[in-house]
Motif scaffolding. Structure first.
Motif, short mmCIF file in Angstrom:
data_model
loop_
_atom_site.label_atom_id
_atom_site.label_comp_id
_atom_site.label_asym_id
_atom_site.label_seq_id
_atom_site.Cartn_x
_atom_site.Cartn_y
_atom_site.Cartn_z
N THR A 1 4.46 -1.19 -7.73
CA THR A 1 3.52 -0.30 -7.03
C THR A 1 4.22 0.80 -6.26
N LEU A 2 5.55 0.86 -6.36
CA LEU A 2 6.33 1.87 -5.63
C LEU A 2 6.03 1.81 -4.13
N PHE A 3 5.99 0.58 -3.63
CA PHE A 3 5.78 0.26 -2.22
C PHE A 3 4.34 0.50 -1.74
N ALA A 4 3.44 0.87 -2.63
CA ALA A 4 2.05 1.11 -2.20
C ALA A 4 1.40 -0.16 -1.67
N TYR A 5 1.87 -1.32 -2.10
CA TYR A 5 1.32 -2.59 -1.66
C TYR A 5 2.05 -3.14 -0.44
N SER A 6 3.24 -2.59 -0.16
CA SER A 6 4.15 -3.24 0.79
C SER A 6 4.43 -2.45 2.06
N LEU A 7 4.11 -1.18 2.11
CA LEU A 7 4.41 -0.35 3.27
C LEU A 7 3.13 0.27 3.83
N PRO A 8 3.11 0.64 5.11
CA PRO A 8 1.99 1.43 5.63
C PRO A 8 1.85 2.73 4.85
N PHE A 9 0.64 3.23 4.76
CA PHE A 9 0.40 4.36 3.86
C PHE A 9 1.22 5.60 4.18
N PRO A 10 1.42 5.99 5.44
CA PRO A 10 2.27 7.17 5.69
C PRO A 10 3.69 6.99 5.14
N HIS A 11 4.21 5.77 5.19
CA HIS A 11 5.53 5.51 4.60
C HIS A 11 5.48 5.59 3.08
N VAL A 12 4.40 5.08 2.50
CA VAL A 12 4.25 5.13 1.05
C VAL A 12 4.29 6.57 0.56
N VAL A 13 3.56 7.45 1.22
CA VAL A 13 3.50 8.84 0.81
C VAL A 13 4.89 9.48 0.86
N ARG A 14 5.65 9.17 1.89
CA ARG A 14 6.99 9.75 2.01
C ARG A 14 7.92 9.21 0.93
N VAL A 15 7.81 7.93 0.62
CA VAL A 15 8.61 7.36 -0.47
C VAL A 15 8.24 8.03 -1.79
N TRP A 16 6.96 8.24 -2.02
CA TRP A 16 6.52 8.88 -3.25
C TRP A 16 6.98 10.33 -3.34
#
Length: 338
Positions: free
Chosen positions: A238-253
């Motif tokens: 999920t590219l961290f979409a399941y594992s990180l808070p959403f603001p972090h997910v967006v930055r990883v993406w």
């Protein structure tokens, strides 16, 4: 440099600007950020050919990531024009899929064998954010993807990938094509399908990186016979979409779309380094519990997490060498990687 005036960008000394030098000069002008909006990307056509080609490549677009605004904890401001435009360029480039919007509409209306599974999974995809309309939109996107990718169909994990795109891009047909892009152009399709063929190999790669960067922690995990398969599969699926808070997910993406899977490995290593003092000395059950919640318990901000991740020199070349070695049977990984 470039002089921003109204809604256009005028080049100065175009003949002297090309490639990385032109991109560097442009990025020094903070006002350039405001031109990353839906209606102004075409202004870059005024640049000389070399500079334009640079900006329209994934590598040339990477410096622009620093200009993207942070996402608030609520995620309500995630769909800014700059991020929409940049993600679209990073995902799609100049690619087109089949019949475009017309093809999507036809596929989204056609019943799929995966409909029941999709319905079940979308109820667990950002349930606090998606309303009924958003849930139905996500269902249509995933149904169309299941038809388009006949070899693998729909698999669990795709719902989070589509969900992130939906929250950022918002346009339904664009979400569909972006999901196809990340699965086909970025090679994520190899992580889905029968027995998740590349997931096992990627987990072994991460085990090797863990041993290289944190030998003490790797040895502790070995004592429990604990591999990345037990705690990191959702990171890669999920590219961290399941594992990180959403603001972090967006930055990883932001960084994944420009750099590929290496950023997922780097972020995983950064999270483990932060949690290292707490992990050493725990028993098996406590270790596994801590690892499965490591993203939600991190104290790093999105930008701090990315900065920590970039300290790890994990390159695509290194990952390729590890993949070759593991696939060839080196390091005892031949059975799982073949």
């Amino acid at each position: 440099g470039f002089i921003g005036c109204g809604r256009c960008v005028a080049p100065r000394a175009m003949g002297e600007l090309s490639g990385a030098a032109a991109a560097g000069d442009a990025l020094r002008v903070h006002a350039f950020a405001k031109h990353l909006c839906e209606s102004s990307w075409s202004a870059c056509a005024m640049l000389d050919q070399a500079c334009c080609a640079h900006f329209h490549s994934r590598r040339g677009l990477r410096p622009l990531l620093a200009l993207l605004p942070p996402v608030s904890p609520s995620g309500s401001d995630v769909s800014c024009a700059a991020r929409r435009r940049l993600w679209r360029k990073l995902c799609m480039g100049a690619m087109e899929f089949g019949g475009g919007a017309r093809d999507y509409k036809e596929l989204s209306k056609k019943e799929s064998e995966a409909d029941v599974e999709i319905r079940r999974d979308i109820c667990r995809t950002f349930p606090d954010i998606l309303d009924d309309e958003g849930t139905e939109m996500l269902f249509r996107v995933l149904r169309a993807v299941s038809h388009r990718l006949e070899d693998i169909g729909y698999c669990q994990g795709m719902n989070f990938i589509a969900g992130v795109f939906m929250r950022v891009l918002q346009t339904e047909a664009l979400v569909y094509h972006s999901v196809l892009s990340i699965l086909l152009r970025h090679g994520m399709n190899q992580y889905f399908g029968d027995r998740f063929p590349k997931l096992r190999l990627t987990a072994l790669q991460f085990d090797c990186l863990l041993e290289a960067f944190f030998p003490e922690l790797s040895a502790a995990f070995d004592n429990f016979n604990l591999s990345a398969e037990f705690y990191a599969t959702q990171w890669f699926l999920t590219l961290f979409a399941y594992s990180l808070p959403f603001p972090h997910v967006v930055r990883v993406w932001d960084y994944f779309l420009s750099s590929g899977m290496k950023i997922v490995h780097r972020v995983g290593l950064a999270l483990l380094r932060e949690a290292l003092p707490d992990l050493i000395g725990l028993g098996f059950d406590e270790t596994l519990k801590s690892l499965r919640h490591i993203g939600q318990t991190s104290q790093l901000s999105p930008d701090e997490l990315i900065a920590a991740a970039l300290e790890f020199k994990v390159t695509n070349r290194l990952l390729g060498e590890l993949e070759h070695a593991l696939a060839s049977g080196a390091g005892g990984g031949s059975d799982g990687a073949s």
